[in-house]
Write a protein that holds these residues in place. Structure first.
Motif, mmCIF file in Angstrom:
data_model
loop_
_atom_site.group_PDB
_atom_site.id
_atom_site.type_symbol
_atom_site.label_atom_id
_atom_site.label_comp_id
_atom_site.label_asym_id
_atom_site.label_seq_id
_atom_site.Cartn_x
_atom_site.Cartn_y
_atom_site.Cartn_z
ATOM 1 N N VAL A 108 3.445 -51.796 18.866
ATOM 2 C CA VAL A 108 3.237 -52.037 20.411
ATOM 3 C C VAL A 108 3.686 -52.240 21.065
ATOM 4 N N THR A 109 3.599 -52.744 22.293
ATOM 5 C CA THR A 109 4.335 -53.371 23.123
ATOM 6 C C THR A 109 4.106 -54.653 22.989
ATOM 7 N N ALA A 110 3.113 -55.371 22.872
ATOM 8 C CA ALA A 110 3.131 -56.977 22.569
ATOM 9 C C ALA A 110 1.520 -56.889 21.685
ATOM 10 N N PRO A 111 1.576 -58.136 21.533
ATOM 11 C CA PRO A 111 0.888 -58.625 20.765
ATOM 12 C C PRO A 111 -0.675 -58.025 20.801
ATOM 13 N N ASP A 112 -1.658 -58.366 22.364
ATOM 14 C CA ASP A 112 -2.897 -57.801 22.313
ATOM 15 C C ASP A 112 -2.242 -56.780 23.128
ATOM 16 N N ALA A 113 -1.530 -56.271 23.344
ATOM 17 C CA ALA A 113 -1.865 -54.387 23.679
ATOM 18 C C ALA A 113 -2.001 -53.823 23.179
ATOM 19 N N PRO A 114 -3.148 -52.695 24.245
ATOM 20 C CA PRO A 114 -3.589 -51.563 23.150
ATOM 21 C C PRO A 114 -2.742 -50.508 22.327
ATOM 22 N N LEU A 115 -3.633 -50.233 21.472
ATOM 23 C CA LEU A 115 -2.706 -48.869 20.412
ATOM 24 C C LEU A 115 -1.835 -47.993 20.925
ATOM 25 N N ASN A 116 -2.250 -48.048 22.425
ATOM 26 C CA ASN A 116 -1.333 -46.568 22.911
ATOM 27 C C ASN A 116 -0.479 -47.003 23.435
ATOM 28 N N SER A 117 -0.203 -48.539 23.591
ATOM 29 C CA SER A 117 0.914 -48.882 24.666
ATOM 30 C C SER A 117 2.486 -48.491 24.532
ATOM 31 N N VAL A 118 2.496 -48.244 23.474
ATOM 32 C CA VAL A 118 3.378 -47.742 23.180
ATOM 33 C C VAL A 118 4.545 -46.223 23.713
ATOM 34 N N ASP A 119 5.081 -45.213 23.913
ATOM 35 C CA ASP A 119 4.893 -43.860 24.400
ATOM 36 C C ASP A 119 5.051 -43.140 23.372
ATOM 37 N N PRO A 120 4.272 -41.945 22.763
ATOM 38 C CA PRO A 120 4.749 -41.474 21.810
ATOM 39 C C PRO A 120 6.454 -40.907 21.411
ATOM 40 N N ASP A 121 6.285 -40.443 22.865
ATOM 41 C CA ASP A 121 8.133 -40.263 22.501
ATOM 42 C C ASP A 121 9.638 -40.920 21.876
ATOM 43 N N ARG A 122 8.869 -43.147 21.921
ATOM 44 C CA ARG A 122 9.978 -43.892 21.563
ATOM 45 C C ARG A 122 9.504 -44.246 19.878
ATOM 46 N N LEU A 123 9.076 -42.615 19.372
ATOM 47 C CA LEU A 123 8.442 -42.944 17.788
ATOM 48 C C LEU A 123 9.795 -42.621 17.353
ATOM 49 N N ARG A 124 10.575 -43.185 16.074
ATOM 50 C CA ARG A 124 11.081 -42.611 15.966
ATOM 51 C C ARG A 124 11.327 -43.645 14.111
ATOM 52 N N ILE A 125 11.991 -42.860 13.360
ATOM 53 C CA ILE A 125 11.760 -42.686 11.734
ATOM 54 C C ILE A 125 13.146 -43.938 11.873
ATOM 55 N N ALA A 140 -6.348 -63.174 11.941
ATOM 56 C CA ALA A 140 -4.669 -62.841 12.443
ATOM 57 C C ALA A 140 -4.513 -61.139 11.534
ATOM 58 N N THR A 141 -4.036 -60.192 12.552
ATOM 59 C CA THR A 141 -3.955 -58.967 11.967
ATOM 60 C C THR A 141 -2.364 -59.028 12.591
ATOM 61 N N PRO A 142 -1.457 -57.754 11.826
ATOM 62 C CA PRO A 142 -0.203 -57.666 12.284
ATOM 63 C C PRO A 142 0.157 -56.853 12.885
ATOM 64 N N ARG A 143 1.097 -56.270 13.638
ATOM 65 C CA ARG A 143 1.295 -55.059 14.344
ATOM 66 C C ARG A 143 2.622 -55.541 14.427
ATOM 67 N N TRP A 144 3.010 -54.321 15.479
ATOM 68 C CA TRP A 144 4.889 -54.007 15.721
ATOM 69 C C TRP A 144 5.114 -53.697 16.560
ATOM 70 N N LEU A 145 6.007 -55.056 17.274
ATOM 71 C CA LEU A 145 6.979 -54.590 18.456
ATOM 72 C C LEU A 145 8.812 -53.673 17.750
ATOM 73 N N LEU A 146 9.422 -52.921 18.941
ATOM 74 C CA LEU A 146 10.032 -52.174 18.875
ATOM 75 C C LEU A 146 11.871 -53.912 18.865
#
Length: 149
Positions: A108-125, A140-146
């Protein structure tokens, strides 16, 4: 009665072995269970070490950094309750300080951002990520930021 196909997944089921993970998450800490006999880290949490069969364990603080090991973009979403957020992502993160430990979450782009907040084209292994935590159904649930947005 609610229909599991139309209700979003709100929070995890917490068992005795995993309860400390969620308690630390509530403090903003990512901790992983470790065997005090042989030192091996283990996730998911469980009562007995799969390496040496010891029942003694502790919770070690991790840096919270990792890299995207794999990802998927459910399209269409697996549950109708998530249709409005599609396309969203589900990622597997390999922890930097424990490469054999992998956690599942969302980028996500921020802790409380929606699940679709990251452009799918930015996903990279291999993309470097940092854990963050957000409240989901009172947990409190883990999420991830670039690391470098």
């Amino acid at each position: 009665m609610t229909d599991a196909t139309t209700e979003p997944l709100l929070s995890p089921t917490i068992d005795t072995d995993g309860a400390p993970f969620w308690e630390y998450a509530a403090r903003g800490e990512l901790r992983i269970q470790a065997c005090t006999a042989c030192g091996e880290l283990r996730f998911p949490p469980r009562p007995c070490c799969p390496h040496c069969q010891s029942f003694d364990s502790e919770w070690r603080r991790m840096s919270g950094r990792g890299r995207i090991w794999s990802y998927v973009r459910p399209h269409p979403p697996l549950l109708p309750a998530y249709a409005e957020q599609a396309p969203y992502n589900a990622i597997i993160v390999e922890l930097a300080d424990a490469p054999r430990i992998r956690l599942v979450g969302n980028l996500v782009t921020a802790p409380d951002a929606p699940l679709n907040s990251v452009d799918p084209d930015r996903l990279r292994i291999g993309a470097k990520v940092q854990v963050t935590f957000t409240d989901v159904g009172g947990i409190a649930t883990p999420r991830w930021l670039l690391e470098r947005p």
